[in-house]
Enzyme design. Structure first.
Site, short mmCIF file in Angstrom:
data_model
loop_
_atom_site.label_atom_id
_atom_site.label_comp_id
_atom_site.label_asym_id
_atom_site.label_seq_id
_atom_site.Cartn_x
_atom_site.Cartn_y
_atom_site.Cartn_z
N ASP A 37 2.70 -1.01 11.56
CA ASP A 37 1.42 -1.46 11.02
C ASP A 37 1.15 -2.94 11.30
O ASP A 37 0.04 -3.41 11.07
CB ASP A 37 1.35 -1.21 9.51
CG ASP A 37 1.11 0.25 9.18
OD1 ASP A 37 0.56 0.96 10.05
OD2 ASP A 37 1.49 0.68 8.09
N LYS A 66 -3.95 5.51 15.03
CA LYS A 66 -4.09 4.87 13.71
C LYS A 66 -5.57 4.88 13.31
O LYS A 66 -6.35 5.69 13.81
CB LYS A 66 -3.50 3.45 13.77
CG LYS A 66 -1.97 3.43 13.87
CD LYS A 66 -1.36 3.89 12.57
CE LYS A 66 0.13 3.64 12.47
NZ LYS A 66 0.65 4.07 11.16
N ARG A 72 -8.01 11.83 13.05
CA ARG A 72 -6.57 11.62 13.13
C ARG A 72 -5.79 12.94 13.10
O ARG A 72 -6.20 13.90 12.44
CB ARG A 72 -6.11 10.67 12.02
CG ARG A 72 -6.75 9.29 12.21
CD ARG A 72 -6.38 8.31 11.14
NE ARG A 72 -4.99 7.90 11.24
CZ ARG A 72 -4.42 7.04 10.41
NH1 ARG A 72 -5.10 6.51 9.42
NH2 ARG A 72 -3.14 6.71 10.55
N ARG A 110 2.68 6.00 -3.25
CA ARG A 110 3.79 6.84 -3.71
C ARG A 110 3.99 6.72 -5.21
O ARG A 110 4.33 7.71 -5.88
CB ARG A 110 5.06 6.46 -2.95
CG ARG A 110 5.03 6.91 -1.48
CD ARG A 110 6.03 6.11 -0.64
NE ARG A 110 6.18 6.62 0.73
CZ ARG A 110 5.35 6.36 1.73
NH1 ARG A 110 4.27 5.58 1.51
NH2 ARG A 110 5.58 6.84 2.95
N SER A 115 8.24 9.28 12.06
CA SER A 115 7.04 9.09 11.23
C SER A 115 7.42 9.19 9.76
O SER A 115 7.84 10.25 9.30
CB SER A 115 5.97 10.14 11.56
OG SER A 115 4.98 10.17 10.55
N LYS A 145 0.83 -1.21 0.00
CA LYS A 145 0.00 0.00 0.00
C LYS A 145 0.87 1.26 0.00
O LYS A 145 0.60 2.21 -0.74
CB LYS A 145 -0.95 -0.02 1.20
CG LYS A 145 -1.95 1.11 1.17
CD LYS A 145 -3.15 0.87 2.07
CE LYS A 145 -2.83 1.00 3.52
NZ LYS A 145 -3.99 1.47 4.30
N GLN A 151 5.35 9.19 7.40
CA GLN A 151 4.38 10.05 6.71
C GLN A 151 4.77 11.51 6.82
O GLN A 151 4.68 12.26 5.83
CB GLN A 151 2.99 9.81 7.29
CG GLN A 151 2.45 8.42 7.00
CD GLN A 151 1.08 8.17 7.61
OE1 GLN A 151 0.47 9.06 8.19
NE2 GLN A 151 0.60 6.95 7.50
N GLY A 154 -4.71 7.86 6.15
CA GLY A 154 -3.85 8.88 6.74
C GLY A 154 -2.61 9.12 5.89
O GLY A 154 -2.15 10.26 5.75
N ARG A 159 -6.91 -3.61 9.97
CA ARG A 159 -5.86 -4.51 10.47
C ARG A 159 -6.31 -5.28 11.71
O ARG A 159 -5.96 -6.45 11.89
CB ARG A 159 -4.57 -3.73 10.73
CG ARG A 159 -4.03 -3.08 9.45
CD ARG A 159 -2.55 -2.78 9.52
NE ARG A 159 -2.14 -1.89 8.44
CZ ARG A 159 -1.89 -2.28 7.19
NH1 ARG A 159 -2.03 -3.54 6.85
NH2 ARG A 159 -1.52 -1.41 6.27
#
Length: 436
Positions: free
Chosen positions: A319, A346, A126, A30, A171, A25, A173, A98, A391
């Protein structure tokens, strides 16, 4: 009102054969983003066609990027170039993702037009100030809703300047968001991380011909360059493979081969943690595909033991913890996790949701502010609520082979965001699973 999806999973059985889980994912997001910003046509194979990635794809289509596909994981993106996106006519909906919202914020901060990023009920809870605040330091104009939550409103036409940003929390992200904004900034954008995080953005930028410098914990790039289209074969997602790694480890008699799994060293915390617990994992046919290391992973049932999970592994397995908590519940002794506050923000509060579900299934699980203590035991049957977290839903489904009775998992609709076809693949591998 949309109907909910519940899983009904019968106890017993084992996982055998060969499976290839969907594409990664993180890499799929990306690939769509950089392919859209590149010059020329980028061809992608193995793309994850989950709802999260399709949301990212829809956002770039809404900004004028032409694409052919996706069709069975194949997608051709006719890139618009860094300055070629056009004004979207409505807010860009990132759904449950996110990753998409935070990375898109970096890209949109550098555009000439105004934009707005929205999400579903879960995403709207979030924290987004963690990207908005450093982007403002670069010169972006961004407003959030109360408490730094979505939606994000981004004003176009700003001049961005490169900054040096020491991240308070590791992070990938936040790092990726700032590097993507750095493509549009004057001068150098430098991000230093307190612990290693996944490096797909840096690898892929280089794959698109954009120089990125990594020295120790500092990652930097200079604005004003260009991205050149390339070909990308997306490896199978190790986060999705994790459920099968755990399921085959705990179900007696299992012997499962997971094909073409991405084993990027910034993502293999799950392999190291499971090996420390005594899992029987064998990496075979190692190779490199489009700058990403890949292998087939053979996993056989093993007696697991509880461990204290090293904090430096936490960002490298962030994750995969829902699956790892199931492994801990089947291990002999106690497993202790600390330094994982990130799990509380999350798709759900994963510490609370997993602890609650484990207790419902008869396992001792005590929450701490930044982690959990799990005492290995025996699952009984029962009903657990995934609270809409994809998840958590898959993790509880994979507990059933070791349960004394049927496990019912409620609110599993969001599994399609990351793992379309999960039930079919799990059933083929030997899980006795049905959708209610």
């Amino acid at each position: 009102m949309s109907k909910t999806t519940d899983y009904l999973v019968k106890p017993g059985g084992k996982l055998t054969g060969r499976v290839r889980v969907p594409g990664d994912k993180s890499i799929s997001h990306r690939a769509v983003m950089l392919g859209s910003l590149a010059q020329g046509t980028t061809r992608i194979t193995g793309l994850l066609e989950g709802e999260d990635v399709l949301g990212t794809l829809g956002a770039f289509r809404a900004m004028g990027v032409a694409m052919d596909g996706p069709n069975h994981g194949a997608l051709a993106i006719h890139g618009a170039g860094l300055r070629g996106l056009t004004t979207p006519t409505k807010p860009l909906d990132m759904g449950n993702s996110g990753t998409a919202m935070r990375l898109m914020a970096g890209i949109l901060a550098g555009q000439q037009f105004d934009s707005e990023l929205i999400g579903d009920e879960s995403l709207n809870k979030r924290p987004m100030e963690r990207v908005a605040e450093p982007l403002r330091r670069m010169g972006a104009v961004i407003t959030t809703a109360a408490g730094g939550r979505p939606p994000l409103k981004i004003k176009g036409g700003q001049t961005l300047r490169g900054i040096e940003y020491p991240m308070p929390v590791a992070s990938a992200q936040v790092k990726s968001c700032l590097l993507l904004a750095g493509l549009y900034a004057e001068g150098d954008t430098i991000v230093s991380e307190p612990a290693p995080t996944r490096d797909h953005t840096e690898r892929m930028l280089r794959g698109f011909g954009y120089p990125v410098l990594t020295r120790d914990a500092r990652i930097s790039l200079r604005g004003g360059g260009k991205l050149v289209a390339c070909e990308i074969d997306v490896p199978a997602d190790i986060s999705s493979a994790a459920f099968f790694l755990v399921g085959a480890s705990i179900a007696p008699g299992s012997d499962l081969m997971l094909e073409h799994v991405g084993i990027n060293p910034t993502r293999t915390g799950v392999l190291r943690i499971l090996t420390s617990m005594g899992a029987n994992l064998e990496l075979m046919n190692k190779r490199e595909v489009g700058g990403e290391p890949v292998a087939d992973i053979r996993v056989r049932a093993a007696r697991l033991r509880g461990i204290r999970i090293p904090e430096e592994q936490v960002p490298l397995a962030i994750d995969e913890f829902p699956a790892l908590f199931i492994a801990a519940a089947c291990a002999e002794g106690e497993t202790v996790l600390t330094g994982a506050q990130e799990l509380r923000v999350k798709e759900s509060d994963r510490i609370a949701v997993m602890a609650q579900g484990l207790r419902r299934l008869g396992i001792y699980a005590a929450e701490t502010p930044d982690g959990i203590v799990i005492q290995g035991g025996r699952f009984r049957g029962g009903a657990v609520d995934s609270h809409g977290d994809h998840r958590a839903a898959m993790a509880f489904a994979l507990a059933a082979p070791r349960a004394a009775g049927t496990v019912t998992v409620s609110d599993c609709k969001n599994v399609s965001t990351s793992f379309p076809g999960f039930v079919e693949l799990a059933a083929r591998a030997g899980l006795s699973i049905n959708i209610e």
